[in-house]
Design a protein around this motif. Structure first.
Motif, short mmCIF file in Angstrom:
data_model
loop_
_atom_site.label_atom_id
_atom_site.label_comp_id
_atom_site.label_asym_id
_atom_site.label_seq_id
_atom_site.Cartn_x
_atom_site.Cartn_y
_atom_site.Cartn_z
N ASN A 131 19.32 40.95 9.01
CA ASN A 131 20.08 41.85 8.15
C ASN A 131 21.56 41.52 8.34
O ASN A 131 22.10 41.68 9.42
CB ASN A 131 19.76 43.30 8.54
N SER A 162 19.03 41.35 3.35
CA SER A 162 18.03 41.32 4.41
C SER A 162 16.88 40.40 4.03
O SER A 162 16.56 40.22 2.86
CB SER A 162 17.54 42.74 4.73
N THR A 173 13.18 48.08 6.23
CA THR A 173 14.63 47.89 6.24
C THR A 173 15.28 48.56 5.03
O THR A 173 16.36 49.15 5.13
CB THR A 173 14.97 46.38 6.27
#
Lengths: 574, 574
Positions: A131, A162, A173
């Motif tokens: 990320n 990401s 995420t």
């Protein structure tokens, strides 16, 4: 900060081209200056606010484990050619050549650069997830920059990317980043909504916009009066609020001379029906050679949703209206008299329009309409789809409550991109079984400069900025009255200032300006907590305190005033 | 920071095109990646260092009262046309058109933008002085980007601009900014010198460069072995170290077949004289129509200083050598046989060359030289000037000691600009008497990205970076040996990490990589204080501590190790 040595640059009047309030205020408060259309320089007061937004962004990205990078601003064109966006992105992509005639673009977004960078370093699923983010000046060559800092050509983005071995991991995420964005906008002290949104040209599988609520916002947001549901109107599904009734009337062809709009059609009926009992036809260009024109049927009081239309396989994207001459040739009638019976081109009926019975529609014969028309009895050959904008009162798509509408500025956007860029840029990693897979990606962006404008759009009054504490240019104001004339005031103010901590957050107006000017300036830039030191009060052992947002004033003892100013500064950003 | 979730991107080998050490290390340590010639993306490890430099720059600018702005990166060409630099800046200025065919440049420096911005707001001397700065990505379309991050096309500058009603005030701020730069480079922990420098294309009245000392630096710096004197060799005045002796010989014309260089001329003399007793002629293009060629006489062992030559009114700027055909036509002799007697073009003699007597020089007759030549007796018609580079051993221009030479990377530059830009951009204010005056300006720049490269150039060894604490990507390293295999090591390391403050400064290598890889990586990126946790030491209640810079290792008790790591982190940046 001693304002005598500061670059305040406040103005009495906003330039005439400034239309919305944030634009007017940001110019008047000396926050920005336009140097070219949609290209602004940030002066110290504006930059102070910008830095506070950036600091919040950095802090929250560190919390979520997104690592800061700084990609190139000047980007080789070949990356954009490879991804296919060099042409598809359109003229907003600024292209140029360097001295050696190599092609470059000024990056408006950085999926290509980040994917390419990660692709060169990452070969195995074990190196994922990743990320990464950056805070960077970007350029989008908008044809019509407008609304001051809300839609500029040069702007600052905090954009994150990401990379994941599978969708499950991406979704984790994505959820974390959504939560991060919630924390960022909350920390900024803004009133906002995360709304479902269309992915647009970014592609991918899902997205949410973070809309800072403000009257001048370009986006219309539909939200439930009962639940958390919220969506950009571009995306909000429009549900019919009732079922279709059985027909009660027969079809009748009526001569309606001069009736070419829904308004005049309703007037013609003299109260016998309203616009919701009429069906209008919008003719657009088709996506296929077999059907160069397509007709969309909507309730007379509803609006076409172009983003929904764009996604329909029969409709050309972007949506363009058919030209009137072509319509007349194909329909044998003028555009004001079109209808759903014997429609000569493919007909797509909006889902809600399908719930109307005994309706009025054009007769595809100039100056004639059909009355008493009913679906399936009188019109059988059609497609159906959700193609309209929601309106207030529509059922919320989550089944809870009714929709209301509000306006917002899109300041953040999170996307599940999927493998669009890893495929087009040929980025693969080996998975657990040694097989090559395309990692899936998310991308996330906050318009840092836009956040400042949206925050002011949401937080201002007739005198200037009323920003939340987190974003004010200075937290505490100290305004001595007659600084240049009264030795007592001057000595006291200097002493007061000398005793304060965190002086960079203190707006100490030691310019000796007239009181009216000093108070107008401090209200304009929006210093929330103001201490006004006048000789008369001072002789009574008092200092005036003013709350900029409420306008309330009170007299404090000198000790109270000093303690209050110190406490405000000591607790700032804690 | 858990390195398992970090984007480390270290490499075993540097790419073959990396020549200097900072370039090799920055690539290998995963700090930067080149995307196009001279255009680099900063990866997290590099960006962490960059952020530390920026933080120091911000802090010190706040101290000196310089206010942060952010000017436009995309700049209208008209500002550069107005200042006259649109053409004079040359091809390094990247020019392009927007979608509406308007002309823009990508700003390589911002005198024009800041002068224009201030001019619109400031009308009276009472609004001065002003000191503004920004930290911004800039673009200079270098024809030959090189030395990795030392000379890129895209780079970050911290550039400040100050505006004053008179020279006295400018000099005060200039001195303050010089002091600020001293504080910045000192805070970065770098070994540097502030040296007198040429103003170059910037114009103005005085300037100093801040040179970070490093072998690979592009600049040669002359400094006194006794005093504080230091100057870029471009600027350092070259003083003769002795006076001219009276003639002792008569002129003699000697046949010197094949002797066309100083080296062969000295060889020809078989020890009778050395290069310091010869005078060579360099023929350059002139600045005037009357004298299209100009001859410069230098001692045979001295080098022409092109910057000094450029400032001579008879010499064209930039300095260009005359072409050999033209020389032969005008001198009637080949370039290897030129001399100062009967020189057919204006002759400028370097001051030090003027102190030589009984010298050897070309005869302006191919394959002949004159011996025993003396100034004023044999050559009378000449100008004199300082036109050579200093050499080690020259007297220091301040009269104290002798000069030595060292190499540096120019990382900062402060200029007294004077009224160059306020005049060309027509910026006036009223003075105390109500008269219009052009404010005088200073400008000040630090190459933020270059500072990182120069710092590594100065602070590295065969294993990687040895940066000063202020600039390290991480302060403390924690390396568990066999993290994935030894439960005891893992548990201890996790516990150790959990107890540490300021975790963003902790490089916690939880990747489970082989020990060799882990230790190579941590040395490469240069974490200065390393705690290595191995099972055997742990069983003895010990942790190994390694000082990255000295390479010294010691065994600490667990308590000592924890206390040391905590203390390092708690005192960081205090």
């Amino acid at each position: 900060m001693r304002i005598s040595k500061y670059f305040l640059a406040t103005l009495k009047e906003a330039p005439s081209e400034a239309v919305i309030d944030s634009h007017k205020i940001m110019i008047r408060a000396g926050m920005v200056r336009q140097l070219a259309s949609g290209v602004y320089t940030w002066l110290p007061t504006g930059k102070r606010i910008l830095n506070k937004v950036e600091q919040i962004v950095r802090r929250e990205h560190a919390v979520v484990g997104s690592h800061e990078c700084l990609a190139t601003m000047v980007t080789p064109a070949e990356l954009w050619i490879e991804s296919g966006r060099y042409n598809s992105y359109g003229d907003n992509l600024l292209k140029f050549k360097d001295r050696k005639d190599a092609d470059f673009v000024l990056g408006p977004t950085h999926e290509e650069v980040f994917t390419t960078t990660v692709k060169q370093e990452v070969f195995s699923y074990r190196q994922l997830p990743l990320n990464l983010y950056q805070i960077q000046t970007k350029f989008r060559d908008e044809t019509r920059p407008r609304f001051g800092i809300l839609r500029t050509r040069e702007f600052i983005m905090a954009d994150a990317y990401s990379f994941h071995q599978d969708w499950e991991d991406l979704k984790r995420t994505y959820a974390d980043m959504e939560e991060t964005y919630h924390r960022i906008f909350t920390a900024c002290g803004l009133s906002f909504r995360a709304v479902e949104a269309d992915n647009g040209s970014m592609g991918g599988a899902g997205s949410k916009e973070f809309q800072v609520l403000a009257e001048a916002g370009e986006d219309l947001i539909a939200y439930s009066d009962t639940s958390d549901y919220a969506a950009n109107i571009e995306k909000a599904p429009a549900l019919p609020s009732s079922e279709r009734q059985a027909p009660t009337k027969e079809v009748e062809k009526v001569h309606t001379p001069g009736v070419t709009t829904i308004e005049s059609l309703v007037e013609f009926g003299k109260g016998a029906y309203d616009a919701s009992q009429t069906i209008k036809l919008v003719v657009v260009n088709g996506a296929t050679e077999q059907a160069p024109l397509v007709a969309i049927a909507l309730r007379g009081d509803h609006e076409l949703n172009e983003v929904k239309a764009e996604h329909h396989p029969l409709i050309a994207s972007p949506v363009t209206m058919a030209n009137p001459g072509q319509i007349e040739e194909v329909f044998g009638a003028k555009p004001g008299s079109l209808g759903v019976i014997n429609c000569p081109v493919p007909l797509i009926v909006d889902n809600t329009a399908l719930t109307v019975s005994d309706f009025v529609t054009g007769a595809n014969d100039t100056d004639y309409h059909y009355f008493g028309v009913n679906w399936d009895r009188d019109v059988t050959d059609y497609h159906s789809a959700d193609l309209r904008n929601v309106v207030e009162g529509d059922p919320s798509p989550d089944g809870q409550g009714k929709l209301l509408l509000t306006r917002g500025c899109e300041c953040g956007h999170v996307f599940m991109l999927g493998d669009k860029y890893s495929k087009s840029l040929n980025f693969t990693v080996t998975d657990e079984n040694g097989q090559n897979i395309h990692p899936v990606m998310g991308c996330y962006g906050i318009g840092v400069t836009r956040v400042v404008a949206a925050a002011i759009e949401q937080n201002h009054d007739e005198w200037g900025c009323t920003l939340p504490d987190a974003l004010v240019p200075f937290l505490v104001g100290l305004v001595p009255v007659n600084y240049n004339k009264s030795q007592a005031v001057r000595d006291f103010a200097e002493q007061f200032y000398a005793e304060l901590p965190l002086k960079e957050e203190v707006y100490f107006d030691d310019r000796g300006e007239r009181l009216g000017v000093a108070l107008a300036d401090i209200d304009l830039i929006g210093v929330p907590y103001q201490f006004i030191v006048g000789e008369k009060n001072l002789n009574n052992g008092q200092v005036e305190f003013k709350d900029r947002r409420t306008g309330e004033k009170e007299l404090l003892t000198i000790e109270q005033a000093k303690a209050k100013a110190k406490a405000l500064l000591e607790n700032y950003n804690k």
